[in-house]
Design an enzyme around this catalytic site. Structure first.
Site, PDB file in Angstrom:
ATOM      1  N   ASP A  87       0.879  -1.162   0.000  1.00 33.13           N
ATOM      2  CA  ASP A  87       0.000   0.000   0.000  1.00 33.13           C
ATOM      3  C   ASP A  87       0.928   1.227   0.000  1.00 33.13           C
ATOM      4  O   ASP A  87       2.115   1.103   0.309  1.00 33.13           O
ATOM      5  CB  ASP A  87      -0.858  -0.068   1.268  1.00 33.13           C
ATOM      6  N   SER A 121      -2.436   0.714  -4.463  1.00 34.78           N
ATOM      7  CA  SER A 121      -2.932   1.885  -3.726  1.00 34.78           C
ATOM      8  C   SER A 121      -4.280   2.364  -4.249  1.00 34.78           C
ATOM      9  O   SER A 121      -4.548   2.263  -5.446  1.00 34.78           O
ATOM     10  CB  SER A 121      -1.905   3.016  -3.854  1.00 34.78           C
ATOM     11  N   ASP A 167       0.000   5.080   0.996  1.00 40.82           N
ATOM     12  CA  ASP A 167      -0.175   5.998   2.128  1.00 40.82           C
ATOM     13  C   ASP A 167      -0.210   5.213   3.442  1.00 40.82           C
ATOM     14  O   ASP A 167      -1.049   4.346   3.625  1.00 40.82           O
ATOM     15  CB  ASP A 167      -1.485   6.781   1.942  1.00 40.82           C
ATOM     16  N   THR A 198       1.353  10.220   3.509  1.00 37.53           N
ATOM     17  CA  THR A 198       0.629  11.281   2.795  1.00 37.53           C
ATOM     18  C   THR A 198      -0.666  11.658   3.516  1.00 37.53           C
ATOM     19  O   THR A 198      -1.298  12.656   3.150  1.00 37.53           O
ATOM     20  CB  THR A 198       0.331  10.858   1.334  1.00 37.53           C
ATOM     21  N   LYS A 231     -10.969  -0.686  -1.936  1.00 33.99           N
ATOM     22  CA  LYS A 231     -10.762  -1.565  -0.785  1.00 33.99           C
ATOM     23  C   LYS A 231     -11.930  -1.314   0.184  1.00 33.99           C
ATOM     24  O   LYS A 231     -12.343  -0.168   0.315  1.00 33.99           O
ATOM     25  CB  LYS A 231      -9.444  -1.216  -0.077  1.00 33.99           C
TER      26      LYS A 231
HETATM   27  P1  B16 Z   1      -6.456  10.196  -3.938  1.00 33.60           P
HETATM   28  P2  B16 Z   1      -3.563   4.235  -0.013  1.00 33.60           P
HETATM   29  C1  B16 Z   1      -5.370   6.213  -0.034  1.00 33.60           C
HETATM   30  O1  B16 Z   1      -4.057   5.748  -0.259  1.00 33.60           O
HETATM   31  C2  B16 Z   1      -5.392   7.134   1.189  1.00 33.60           C
HETATM   32  O2  B16 Z   1      -5.072   6.401   2.368  1.00 33.60           O
HETATM   33  C3  B16 Z   1      -6.758   7.734   1.346  1.00 33.60           C
HETATM   34  O3  B16 Z   1      -6.778   8.618   2.463  1.00 33.60           O
HETATM   35  C4  B16 Z   1      -7.127   8.480   0.045  1.00 33.60           C
HETATM   36  O4  B16 Z   1      -8.438   9.032   0.155  1.00 33.60           O
HETATM   37  C5  B16 Z   1      -7.050   7.514  -1.120  1.00 33.60           C
HETATM   38  O5  B16 Z   1      -5.749   6.959  -1.194  1.00 33.60           O
HETATM   39  C6  B16 Z   1      -7.371   8.191  -2.441  1.00 33.60           C
HETATM   40  O6  B16 Z   1      -6.373   9.139  -2.732  1.00 33.60           O
HETATM   41  O7  B16 Z   1      -7.417  11.275  -3.526  1.00 33.60           O
HETATM   42  O8  B16 Z   1      -5.025  10.672  -4.081  1.00 33.60           O
HETATM   43  O9  B16 Z   1      -6.921   9.444  -5.154  1.00 33.60           O
HETATM   44  O10 B16 Z   1      -3.473   4.051   1.479  1.00 33.60           O
HETATM   45  O11 B16 Z   1      -4.556   3.274  -0.665  1.00 33.60           O
HETATM   46  O12 B16 Z   1      -2.217   4.218  -0.687  1.00 33.60           O
HETATM   47 MG    MG Z   2      -2.805   3.141   3.386  1.00 34.61          MG
END
Ligand code: B16
Ligand code: MG
Length: 218
Positions: free
Chosen positions: A10, A115, A12, A18, A146
């Site tokens: 993963d 991610s 973040d 982030t 997820k």
């Molecule tokens: P974006 P991960 C996730 O990353 C974050 O944990 C989550 O807080 C965020 O809303 C999501 O990505 C979408 O991100 O707005 O940049 O598309 O933990 O799956 O790497």
């Molecule tokens: Mg994460």
């Protein structure tokens, strides 16, 4: 001989933090909408998709918006978020991550990113990790967020590795659930109480070597 052929990370909360930039941007949006979105509220957004995050924010603020208004708000938040991540560099890679990934390369274990973020490639570029992954599956490639296993299954499928030969590193409950549903070994990174459905939990990569992990799994 190791028991897994591919490690899926993963982003973040596992490779970089982030969440702090997501928080700054969501907090700013909350302020514009007239309420205080707290750090505690932000915990609920970890691992959750952008639009679902916005729904949670609006729920916290007790605000209702139309679908078009929501699109505009999510775009605005993302622009602020992108401004933050454009300032990132390799110093933001979490402790121990790079040496662990290098150990995997030496052991000929494939590496993948799985991610929910649509900004994953930008972040990897900024921190100089793009070339460390054999495959990158992000929020642009999947339709089901997820805890649906799609993101991890797609990563395995792209390299034609059976799911039971994959290991997933995740910091969010929804991500552990996704990895379990995919039939993969799941390693929680963070709080063992929160990540109780993972096969194993570590506080981070600082203390973790590949040998130690293999011994824990034996
Ligand atoms: P974006 P991960 C996730 O990353 C974050 O944990 C989550 O807080 C965020 O809303 C999501 O990505 C979408 O991100 O707005 O940049 O598309 O933990 O799956 O790497
Ligand atoms: Mg994460």
């Amino acid at each position: 001989m190791t028991m897994f052929e591919m490690a899926i990370f993963d982003l973040d909360g596992v490779i970089v933090d982030t969440a702090k930039y997501h928080y700054l941007a969501w907090h700013r949006l909350g302020k514009e909408l007239g309420f205080n979105f707290t750090k505690e509220d932000n915990e609920r957004l970890k691992g959750v998709s952008r639009m679902r995050s916005l729904d949670i924010l609006l729920e916290v603020g007790g605000i209702e918006k139309t679908a078009e208004e929501k699109e505009a708000l999510a775009t605005k938040k993302n622009q602020w978020y992108v401004d933050y991540i454009m300032e990132m560099d390799e110093s933001e890679i979490l402790p121990g991550v790079l040496s662990f990934i290098n150990e995997l390369h030496q052991a000929k274990i494939r590496t993948a990113l799985g991610s929910a973020s649509k900004n994953a490639r930008t972040i990897l570029e900024r921190v100089g990790l793009t070339n460390h992954f054999d495959v990158i599956v992000d929020g642009n490639l999947v339709s089901k967020a997820k805890p649906d296993p799609e993101v991890f299954l797609l990563a395995a499928q792209k390299l034609q590795i059976p799911p039971d030969k994959c290991i997933v590193f995740e910091d969010a409950q929804a991500g552990i659930e996704a990895g379990n549903k995919a039939g993969m070994l799941t390693i929680g990174i963070g709080d063992p109480q929160l990540l109780k459905d993972a096969n194993l939990v570590f506080s981070g990569f600082e203390e973790l070597t590949l040998l130690h992990l293999i011994m824990c799994l034996a």
